[in-house]
Design a protein around this motif. Structure first.
Motif, PDB file in Angstrom:
ATOM      1  N   ALA A  99       2.925   5.083   1.979  1.00 64.30           N
ATOM      2  CA  ALA A  99       1.371   4.785   1.724  1.00 64.30           C
ATOM      3  C   ALA A  99       0.653   4.597   2.889  1.00 64.30           C
ATOM      4  CB  ALA A  99       1.330   3.901   0.569  1.00 64.30           C
ATOM      5  N   ALA A 100      -0.376   5.013   2.820  1.00 64.49           N
ATOM      6  CA  ALA A 100      -1.605   4.389   4.030  1.00 64.49           C
ATOM      7  C   ALA A 100      -2.771   4.478   3.455  1.00 64.49           C
ATOM      8  CB  ALA A 100      -1.594   5.269   5.294  1.00 64.49           C
ATOM      9  N   ASP A 101      -3.774   3.842   3.932  1.00 64.50           N
ATOM     10  CA  ASP A 101      -5.204   3.877   3.761  1.00 64.50           C
ATOM     11  C   ASP A 101      -6.199   3.597   4.755  1.00 64.50           C
ATOM     12  OD1 ASP A 101      -5.225   0.827   3.934  1.00 64.50           O
ATOM     13  OD2 ASP A 101      -4.959   0.391   1.992  1.00 64.50           O
ATOM     14  N   VAL A 102      -7.481   3.293   4.638  1.00 61.55           N
ATOM     15  CA  VAL A 102      -8.239   2.999   5.718  1.00 61.55           C
ATOM     16  C   VAL A 102      -8.078   1.805   6.541  1.00 61.55           C
ATOM     17  CG1 VAL A 102     -10.567   2.802   6.652  1.00 61.55           C
ATOM     18  CG2 VAL A 102     -10.197   4.591   4.605  1.00 61.55           C
ATOM     19  N   THR A 103      -7.195   0.943   6.096  1.00 63.45           N
ATOM     20  CA  THR A 103      -6.906  -0.310   6.620  1.00 63.45           C
ATOM     21  C   THR A 103      -5.798   0.236   7.723  1.00 63.45           C
ATOM     22  OG1 THR A 103      -7.138  -1.625   4.678  1.00 63.45           O
ATOM     23  CG2 THR A 103      -5.972  -2.499   6.453  1.00 63.45           C
ATOM     24  N   THR A 104      -4.998   1.069   7.316  1.00 63.02           N
ATOM     25  CA  THR A 104      -3.964   1.494   8.360  1.00 63.02           C
ATOM     26  C   THR A 104      -4.566   2.211   9.494  1.00 63.02           C
ATOM     27  OG1 THR A 104      -2.434   2.098   6.305  1.00 63.02           O
ATOM     28  CG2 THR A 104      -1.817   2.908   8.690  1.00 63.02           C
ATOM     29  N   LEU A 140       2.292  13.707  12.485  1.00 60.08           N
ATOM     30  CA  LEU A 140       1.972  12.315  11.617  1.00 60.08           C
ATOM     31  C   LEU A 140       2.536  12.559  10.345  1.00 60.08           C
ATOM     32  CD1 LEU A 140      -1.851  12.164  12.431  1.00 60.08           C
ATOM     33  CD2 LEU A 140       0.192  11.114  13.760  1.00 60.08           C
ATOM     34  N   GLY A 141       3.121  11.296   9.666  1.00 58.60           N
ATOM     35  CA  GLY A 141       3.360  11.264   8.234  1.00 58.60           C
ATOM     36  C   GLY A 141       2.250  11.736   7.226  1.00 58.60           C
ATOM     37  N   GLY A 142       2.735  12.276   6.328  1.00 63.02           N
ATOM     38  CA  GLY A 142       1.913  12.894   5.239  1.00 63.02           C
ATOM     39  C   GLY A 142       0.800  12.065   4.672  1.00 63.02           C
ATOM     40  N   ALA A 143       1.448  10.521   4.345  1.00 68.16           N
ATOM     41  CA  ALA A 143       0.475   9.571   4.028  1.00 68.16           C
ATOM     42  C   ALA A 143      -0.790   9.146   5.019  1.00 68.16           C
ATOM     43  CB  ALA A 143       1.155   8.282   3.728  1.00 68.16           C
ATOM     44  N   GLY A 166       7.309   2.728   4.865  1.00 62.32           N
ATOM     45  CA  GLY A 166       7.053   1.988   3.605  1.00 62.32           C
ATOM     46  C   GLY A 166       5.320   1.995   3.521  1.00 62.32           C
ATOM     47  N   ASP A 167       4.916   1.170   2.839  1.00 58.32           N
ATOM     48  CA  ASP A 167       3.374   1.040   2.668  1.00 58.32           C
ATOM     49  C   ASP A 167       2.566   0.260   3.661  1.00 58.32           C
ATOM     50  OD1 ASP A 167       0.901   0.493   1.639  1.00 58.32           O
ATOM     51  OD2 ASP A 167       1.227  -0.325  -0.369  1.00 58.32           O
ATOM     52  N   ALA A 177      -2.968  12.452   5.392  1.00 59.11           N
ATOM     53  CA  ALA A 177      -3.982  12.418   4.048  1.00 59.11           C
ATOM     54  C   ALA A 177      -5.256  11.554   4.058  1.00 59.11           C
ATOM     55  CB  ALA A 177      -3.387  12.241   2.861  1.00 59.11           C
ATOM     56  N   VAL A 178      -4.997  10.326   4.554  1.00 58.99           N
ATOM     57  CA  VAL A 178      -6.088   9.322   4.619  1.00 58.99           C
ATOM     58  C   VAL A 178      -7.085  10.278   5.798  1.00 58.99           C
ATOM     59  CG1 VAL A 178      -6.521   7.111   5.546  1.00 58.99           C
ATOM     60  CG2 VAL A 178      -4.739   7.404   4.028  1.00 58.99           C
ATOM     61  N   LEU A 179      -6.578  10.452   6.947  1.00 56.46           N
ATOM     62  CA  LEU A 179      -7.423  10.945   7.860  1.00 56.46           C
ATOM     63  C   LEU A 179      -8.174  12.170   7.801  1.00 56.46           C
ATOM     64  CD1 LEU A 179      -4.672  10.695  10.922  1.00 56.46           C
ATOM     65  CD2 LEU A 179      -6.755   9.309  10.564  1.00 56.46           C
TER      66      LEU A 179
END
Length: 111
Positions: free
Chosen positions: A48-53, A77-80, A15-16, A83-85
């Motif tokens: 979903a992922a972001d810099v917090t992840t 790695l997962g796509g989400a 999930g997110d 992408a953030v990385l």
């Protein structure tokens, strides 16, 4: 979803995993590290992922090392997360944590 074998505990992030769910992600990581000598994280089911992840994963890595435990990410790695990385520059050559995001197992510094 959690799966285990005798040596490595698998934590599947789903999930997110962004800022809205940062507390839950951090808690799951902390509990896995506290209860197992080695933890492998599967990120393929992240939507979903972001810099917090990224920060949560790096903090978990530091915590695991401090306890003499292993924490690694499963490839691919997962796509989400990928992408953030990429967007945040975590995959650029020479980046301090580049090896953590690769297919190589997490190794202590200097090895």
């Amino acid at each position: 979803m959690l799966m285990t074998d005798e040596r490595t505990h698998m934590l599947v992030l789903t999930g997110d995993a962004g800022i809205k769910n940062a507390t839950e992600v951090a808690t799951n990581l902390r509990q896995a590290i506290e209860n197992h000598p080695a933890v492998a994280i599967d990120t393929r089911a992240l939507s979903a992922a972001d810099v917090t992840t990224v920060q949560s994963l790096l903090a978990a890595r530091v915590s695991a090392r401090a306890q003499g435990k292993e924490l690694r990410l499963l490839a691919p790695l997962g796509g989400a997360l990928q992408a953030v990385l990429s967007e945040a520059g975590f995959l650029t050559p020479g980046q301090e944590h580049a090896a953590f995001w690769s297919e190589q197992p997490d190794k202590p510094a200097g090895h």
